[in-house]
Each structure stands twice: as C-alpha cells, then as structure tokens.
Design a protein around this motif. Structure first.
Motif, PDB file in Angstrom:
ATOM      1  N   ILE A 138      34.551 -13.541 -10.808  1.00 15.42           N
ATOM      2  CA  ILE A 138      33.308 -13.069 -11.421  1.00 15.42           C
ATOM      3  C   ILE A 138      33.345 -11.557 -11.654  1.00 15.42           C
ATOM      4  CG2 ILE A 138      32.035 -12.610  -9.301  1.00 15.42           C
ATOM      5  CD1 ILE A 138      29.572 -13.813 -10.683  1.00 15.42           C
ATOM      6  N   ASP A 139      34.234 -10.845 -10.940  1.00 11.34           N
ATOM      7  CA  ASP A 139      34.286  -9.390 -11.068  1.00 11.34           C
ATOM      8  C   ASP A 139      34.608  -8.925 -12.480  1.00 11.34           C
ATOM      9  OD1 ASP A 139      33.633  -9.047  -8.438  1.00 11.34           O
ATOM     10  OD2 ASP A 139      35.695  -8.773  -7.757  1.00 11.34           O
ATOM     11  N   GLY A 140      35.344  -9.704 -13.235  1.00 17.81           N
ATOM     12  CA  GLY A 140      35.722  -9.306 -14.585  1.00 17.81           C
ATOM     13  C   GLY A 140      34.682  -9.642 -15.632  1.00 17.81           C
ATOM     14  N   THR A 141      33.607 -10.313 -15.253  1.00 20.34           N
ATOM     15  CA  THR A 141      32.586 -10.720 -16.218  1.00 20.34           C
ATOM     16  C   THR A 141      31.422  -9.733 -16.222  1.00 20.34           C
ATOM     17  OG1 THR A 141      31.359 -12.048 -14.619  1.00 20.34           O
ATOM     18  CG2 THR A 141      33.167 -13.146 -15.798  1.00 20.34           C
ATOM     19  N   GLU A 142      30.555  -9.879 -17.209  1.00 15.80           N
ATOM     20  CA  GLU A 142      29.358  -9.030 -17.296  1.00 15.80           C
ATOM     21  C   GLU A 142      28.429  -9.273 -16.105  1.00 15.80           C
ATOM     22  OE1 GLU A 142      27.183  -6.003 -18.737  1.00 15.80           O
ATOM     23  OE2 GLU A 142      29.086  -6.672 -19.570  1.00 15.80           O
ATOM     24  N   ALA A 143      28.339 -10.527 -15.649  1.00  6.57           N
ATOM     25  CA  ALA A 143      27.490 -10.840 -14.495  1.00  6.57           C
ATOM     26  C   ALA A 143      28.007 -10.136 -13.248  1.00  6.57           C
ATOM     27  CB  ALA A 143      27.448 -12.347 -14.263  1.00  6.57           C
ATOM     28  N   GLY A 144      29.328 -10.060 -13.110  1.00  7.95           N
ATOM     29  CA  GLY A 144      29.916  -9.361 -11.972  1.00  7.95           C
ATOM     30  C   GLY A 144      29.636  -7.881 -12.022  1.00  7.95           C
ATOM     31  N   LYS A 145      29.687  -7.318 -13.231  1.00  9.57           N
ATOM     32  CA  LYS A 145      29.407  -5.891 -13.395  1.00  9.57           C
ATOM     33  C   LYS A 145      27.955  -5.599 -13.019  1.00  9.57           C
ATOM     34  CE  LYS A 145      29.468  -2.208 -16.837  1.00  9.57           C
ATOM     35  NZ  LYS A 145      29.696  -1.861 -18.232  1.00  9.57           N
ATOM     36  N   GLU A 146      27.040  -6.438 -13.477  1.00 12.25           N
ATOM     37  CA  GLU A 146      25.624  -6.249 -13.151  1.00 12.25           C
ATOM     38  C   GLU A 146      25.378  -6.403 -11.654  1.00 12.25           C
ATOM     39  OE1 GLU A 146      23.379  -8.924 -15.584  1.00 12.25           O
ATOM     40  OE2 GLU A 146      24.012  -7.967 -17.449  1.00 12.25           O
ATOM     41  N   ALA A 147      26.044  -7.388 -11.037  1.00  8.23           N
ATOM     42  CA  ALA A 147      25.877  -7.595  -9.595  1.00  8.23           C
ATOM     43  C   ALA A 147      26.393  -6.395  -8.810  1.00  8.23           C
ATOM     44  CB  ALA A 147      26.601  -8.862  -9.161  1.00  8.23           C
ATOM     45  N   ALA A 148      27.511  -5.821  -9.253  1.00  7.59           N
ATOM     46  CA  ALA A 148      28.062  -4.656  -8.570  1.00  7.59           C
ATOM     47  C   ALA A 148      27.132  -3.457  -8.705  1.00  7.59           C
ATOM     48  CB  ALA A 148      29.440  -4.331  -9.125  1.00  7.59           C
ATOM     49  N   GLU A 149      26.568  -3.252  -9.895  1.00 14.16           N
ATOM     50  CA  GLU A 149      25.643  -2.135 -10.096  1.00 14.16           C
ATOM     51  C   GLU A 149      24.387  -2.310  -9.242  1.00 14.16           C
ATOM     52  OE1 GLU A 149      24.898  -1.765 -14.270  1.00 14.16           O
ATOM     53  OE2 GLU A 149      26.918  -1.014 -14.687  1.00 14.16           O
ATOM     54  N   GLU A 150      23.904  -3.530  -9.160  1.00 14.05           N
ATOM     55  CA  GLU A 150      22.711  -3.803  -8.361  1.00 14.05           C
ATOM     56  C   GLU A 150      22.996  -3.597  -6.872  1.00 14.05           C
ATOM     57  OE1 GLU A 150      19.961  -7.620  -7.217  1.00 14.05           O
ATOM     58  OE2 GLU A 150      20.718  -7.503  -9.264  1.00 14.05           O
ATOM     59  N   ALA A 151      24.171  -4.004  -6.439  1.00 11.03           N
ATOM     60  CA  ALA A 151      24.515  -3.873  -5.017  1.00 11.03           C
ATOM     61  C   ALA A 151      24.725  -2.433  -4.607  1.00 11.03           C
ATOM     62  CB  ALA A 151      25.765  -4.691  -4.711  1.00 11.03           C
ATOM     63  N   THR A 152      25.181  -1.609  -5.529  1.00 12.99           N
ATOM     64  CA  THR A 152      25.476  -0.218  -5.179  1.00 12.99           C
ATOM     65  C   THR A 152      24.392   0.757  -5.623  1.00 12.99           C
ATOM     66  OG1 THR A 152      26.764   0.061  -7.208  1.00 12.99           O
ATOM     67  CG2 THR A 152      27.967  -0.600  -5.219  1.00 12.99           C
ATOM     68  N   ALA A 153      23.326   0.258  -6.228  1.00 11.63           N
ATOM     69  CA  ALA A 153      22.239   1.132  -6.678  1.00 11.63           C
ATOM     70  C   ALA A 153      21.521   1.731  -5.473  1.00 11.63           C
ATOM     71  CB  ALA A 153      21.248   0.344  -7.534  1.00 11.63           C
ATOM     72  N   PRO A 154      21.094   2.987  -5.557  1.00 11.34           N
ATOM     73  CA  PRO A 154      20.374   3.584  -4.428  1.00 11.34           C
ATOM     74  C   PRO A 154      19.055   2.857  -4.196  1.00 11.34           C
ATOM     75  CG  PRO A 154      20.506   5.122  -6.295  1.00 11.34           C
ATOM     76  CD  PRO A 154      21.268   3.910  -6.664  1.00 11.34           C
ATOM     77  N   GLN A 155      18.708   2.697  -2.931  1.00 10.04           N
ATOM     78  CA  GLN A 155      17.473   1.991  -2.582  1.00 10.04           C
ATOM     79  C   GLN A 155      16.284   2.940  -2.479  1.00 10.04           C
ATOM     80  OE1 GLN A 155      18.260  -0.209   0.970  1.00 10.04           O
ATOM     81  NE2 GLN A 155      19.795  -1.492   0.012  1.00 10.04           N
ATOM     82  N   PHE A 156      16.559   4.226  -2.346  1.00 11.98           N
ATOM     83  CA  PHE A 156      15.490   5.201  -2.192  1.00 11.98           C
ATOM     84  C   PHE A 156      15.665   6.301  -3.231  1.00 11.98           C
ATOM     85  CE2 PHE A 156      16.499   3.454   1.988  1.00 11.98           C
ATOM     86  CZ  PHE A 156      15.280   2.900   2.318  1.00 11.98           C
ATOM     87  N   GLU A 157      14.543   6.905  -3.593  1.00 10.94           N
ATOM     88  CA  GLU A 157      14.596   8.001  -4.552  1.00 10.94           C
ATOM     89  C   GLU A 157      15.208   9.225  -3.874  1.00 10.94           C
ATOM     90  OE1 GLU A 157      11.580  10.709  -7.256  1.00 10.94           O
ATOM     91  OE2 GLU A 157      10.811   8.974  -6.196  1.00 10.94           O
ATOM     92  N   VAL A 158      16.174   9.805  -4.520  1.00 11.75           N
ATOM     93  CA  VAL A 158      16.843  10.982  -3.975  1.00 11.75           C
ATOM     94  C   VAL A 158      16.301  12.208  -4.686  1.00 11.75           C
ATOM     95  CG1 VAL A 158      19.066  12.116  -3.644  1.00 11.75           C
ATOM     96  CG2 VAL A 158      18.913   9.622  -3.513  1.00 11.75           C
ATOM     97  N   HIS A 159      15.737  13.123  -3.916  1.00 14.69           N
ATOM     98  CA  HIS A 159      15.171  14.340  -4.482  1.00 14.69           C
ATOM     99  C   HIS A 159      16.243  15.421  -4.536  1.00 14.69           C
ATOM    100  CE1 HIS A 159      11.094  12.796  -4.401  1.00 14.69           C
ATOM    101  NE2 HIS A 159      11.353  12.314  -3.210  1.00 14.69           N
ATOM    102  N   ARG A 160      16.231  16.127  -5.602  1.00 13.57           N
ATOM    103  CA  ARG A 160      17.158  17.251  -5.770  1.00 13.57           C
ATOM    104  C   ARG A 160      16.491  18.510  -5.230  1.00 13.57           C
ATOM    105  NH1 ARG A 160      21.772  14.938  -6.520  1.00 13.57           N
ATOM    106  NH2 ARG A 160      21.835  13.521  -8.272  1.00 13.57           N
TER     107      ARG A 160
END
Length: 123
Positions: free
Chosen positions: A47-69
């Motif tokens: 699944i890693d080579g498919t679009e669904a895998g790419k979306e799942a990876a982005e969702e899994a690695t997305a920050p869970q909290f807002e990061v302030h600069r």
C-alpha cells in the motif's frame, strides 16, 4: 526470567560452537545477499506505493498540536557592540521586553487597604 532465557541461549550457542568445532555438526551456511533481499521484501508494504498509502503516511505523521513560531525581535546593531557597561544590557532588555523591571500599579492607598484586610486566616 529473561536472565534465565539469556543464559539458556548463551549455553545453546556455546554447545553449537563446540559441536561445529569438533565436527559433530555441519557449519551453518550463511547467504548474506539472500537474507538482505528477503529483508527488503518486508521493508515496505504494497500500500506504500499507492495514493492511499501516501495519504495514510501524511495523516500518521501530521502534527497533532499547533506549533507556534517565536516572535522575531529586531535588535539594533548598535546595542550588540559590547562595551561592558551593565546599563547597555538593561537598555537592551527593556527593548526586548518593555514591561520587565517595572513596578506594578501599587500606591499607598492599595497598601493601606491590603494591611486593613490582613492575611488570610486572621479572622
């Protein structure tokens, strides 16, 4: 419990090495290339080579909290010249945080009122 298991594994490995050395057991054949190729099959999912895998990876690695600069503070270069004078550092600190080192809005009336009210638990 794991200590016992480790001892058993060490003992088994020592026995195997002695058997190989004495010729009672054939020496194990190791094919590093084949082991490496087999490991590569398990390194990625189909699944890693498919679009669904790419979306799942982005969702899994997305920050869970807002990061302030941090807010950028412009420091004039003239204040960076080190003179060794402590007042220069005080002036720089006031430029960075104008409220630091200033007293609050305390006047005599406020102090008198606080004294009249007393400490908590005095009543």
């Amino acid at each position: 419990m794991s200590e016992l298991n480790t001892e058993n594994q060490t003992h088994d490995a020592q026995l195997a090495a002695e058997e190989v050395a004495s010729g009672d057991r054939p020496e194990p054949k190791i094919n590093v290339s084949a082991d490496y190729e087999a490991a590569q099959e398990f390194s990625t999912s189909s699944i890693d080579g498919t679009e669904a895998g790419k979306e799942a990876a982005e969702e899994a690695t997305a920050p869970q909290f807002e990061v302030h600069r941090p807010e950028e503070v412009e420091i004039p270069t003239s204040t960076l010249d080190s003179t060794g004078d402590p007042s220069d550092f005080k002036d720089l600190a006031k430029e960075v945080n104008p409220m630091s080192g200033t007293a609050g809005n305390v006047d005599d009336d406020l102090v008198k009122k606080a004294i009249e009210l007393g400490k908590p638990g005095d009543k």
